[in-house]
Scaffold this motif. Sequence first.
Motif, PDB file in Angstrom:
ATOM      1  N   ASN A   1       0.775  -1.328   0.036  1.00 23.31           N
ATOM      2  CA  ASN A   1      -0.017  -0.035   0.095  1.00 23.31           C
ATOM      3  C   ASN A   1       0.937   1.256  -0.080  1.00 23.31           C
ATOM      4  O   ASN A   1       0.566   2.303  -0.632  1.00 23.31           O
ATOM      5  N   ILE A   2       1.996   1.041   0.785  1.00 20.10           N
ATOM      6  CA  ILE A   2       2.914   2.242   0.737  1.00 20.10           C
ATOM      7  C   ILE A   2       3.452   2.482  -0.264  1.00 20.10           C
ATOM      8  O   ILE A   2       3.774   3.802  -1.139  1.00 20.10           O
ATOM      9  N   ARG A   3       3.921   1.677  -1.208  1.00 19.61           N
ATOM     10  CA  ARG A   3       4.353   1.542  -2.358  1.00 19.61           C
ATOM     11  C   ARG A   3       3.544   2.281  -3.416  1.00 19.61           C
ATOM     12  O   ARG A   3       4.087   3.049  -4.473  1.00 19.61           O
ATOM     13  N   MET A   4       2.247   1.733  -3.336  1.00 19.12           N
ATOM     14  CA  MET A   4       1.351   2.283  -4.359  1.00 19.12           C
ATOM     15  C   MET A   4       1.115   3.758  -3.957  1.00 19.12           C
ATOM     16  O   MET A   4       0.747   4.359  -5.086  1.00 19.12           O
TER      17      MET A   4
ATOM     18  N   PHE B   1       5.907   7.636   6.882  1.00 20.39           N
ATOM     19  CA  PHE B   1       7.056   7.574   5.845  1.00 20.39           C
ATOM     20  C   PHE B   1       7.155   9.197   5.898  1.00 20.39           C
ATOM     21  O   PHE B   1       6.389   9.905   5.800  1.00 20.39           O
ATOM     22  N   ALA B   2       8.223   9.470   5.935  1.00 22.57           N
ATOM     23  CA  ALA B   2       8.760  10.714   6.088  1.00 22.57           C
ATOM     24  C   ALA B   2      10.468  11.174   5.674  1.00 22.57           C
ATOM     25  O   ALA B   2      11.328  11.016   5.935  1.00 22.57           O
ATOM     26  N   GLU B   3      10.491  10.970   3.887  1.00 24.67           N
ATOM     27  CA  GLU B   3      11.809  10.891   3.470  1.00 24.67           C
ATOM     28  C   GLU B   3      11.669  11.624   2.018  1.00 24.67           C
ATOM     29  O   GLU B   3      10.781  12.162   1.479  1.00 24.67           O
TER      30      GLU B   3
ATOM     31  N   ASN C   1      10.179  15.971  -1.196  1.00 25.09           N
ATOM     32  CA  ASN C   1      10.054  15.734   0.298  1.00 25.09           C
ATOM     33  C   ASN C   1       8.613  15.069   0.447  1.00 25.09           C
ATOM     34  O   ASN C   1       7.793  15.831   0.106  1.00 25.09           O
ATOM     35  N   VAL C   2       8.480  13.913   1.047  1.00 30.94           N
ATOM     36  CA  VAL C   2       7.239  13.058   0.951  1.00 30.94           C
ATOM     37  C   VAL C   2       6.867  12.782   2.484  1.00 30.94           C
ATOM     38  O   VAL C   2       7.756  12.576   3.097  1.00 30.94           O
ATOM     39  N   ILE C   3       5.914  13.256   3.082  1.00 29.29           N
ATOM     40  CA  ILE C   3       5.337  12.791   4.313  1.00 29.29           C
ATOM     41  C   ILE C   3       3.987  11.959   4.334  1.00 29.29           C
ATOM     42  O   ILE C   3       2.816  12.477   3.375  1.00 29.29           O
ATOM     43  N   ILE C   4       3.831  10.733   4.700  1.00 29.75           N
ATOM     44  CA  ILE C   4       2.437  10.096   4.560  1.00 29.75           C
ATOM     45  C   ILE C   4       2.268   9.624   6.074  1.00 29.75           C
ATOM     46  O   ILE C   4       2.847   9.201   6.934  1.00 29.75           O
TER      47      ILE C   4
END
Length: 289
Positions: free
Chosen positions: A105-108, A211-213, A220-223
């Motif tokens: 799910n995170i990859r999607m 996720f914060a990378e 910059n992405v934060i999930i």
Amino acid sequence: MAKRVKKRKEIKRKLLHKYRLVILNESTFEEKISFKLNRLNVFVTGSIFIIVLIALTILLIAFTPLREYIPGYSSTRLKRQATELTYKTDSLMTVLNYTNRYLDNIRMVLRGDIENTQTNRDSLFERYKLDPNTVDLTPIKEDLELREQVELEDKYNLFERNIDGSWAVLFPPLTGEVSQGYDMDEKHYAVDITALKDSPVKAVADGTVIFAEWTSDTGNVIIIEHSDNLISAYKHCGSLTKSQGDFVNAGEVIASVGNTGELTTGPHLHFELWKDGKPINPQDYIDFN
């Protein structure tokens, strides 16, 4: 009778006849050790030695872990350990499968991929549609008291839900103009909100940062993972104020507007909502103006 007595005496004489066991030096024939014994002593000593050896062997096997190496030995402790290991293995397999689905799910979310490009949300609600004529909607006294209590507790709750499970109100992550909306045909599973650079980006609801990378495409992405399998993603951020594993509250600042990543043409927030592993239109639940 005389022959029988004579035979007994002969056997007794042989048993009690003394012998001498001598150990000599082969070169000098010097006597080193000598023993006086007879056949009866040898027989008794040998029998005692064998009995003691058998007893020690039985004790060693009976009271040490060596018994577990005997073919066919049934150990309650080993059976219990095997059962516990079986349960642990089954639990680990369940956790591993859940983790794999979670990572998928995170990859999607990061790639913006879904298995089925057509998602009919109306069909999901249709399954829970009820005919009001078949239901007695008259509230009882206890129901009225419960409703008053819930309304009081949720009076200032920004993270509300309808009875059918759809999301009613989420905190807007950013106030601005929607430059590009949600489009299934174009595989744009998000809304792009333009705003001034370094404007604060806020969490839409309570949740945990998973996720914060930095990524090359989306910067910059934060999930954030929320309750009921809801995931929110914030991409092209200028900076991140939260790290993986942090718990955030609805409306809490988690990042700033930026122009990071290769797939961007100006300062904006690329915002996505995912429910049960599928993207949903954020504008159906959030007012960005």
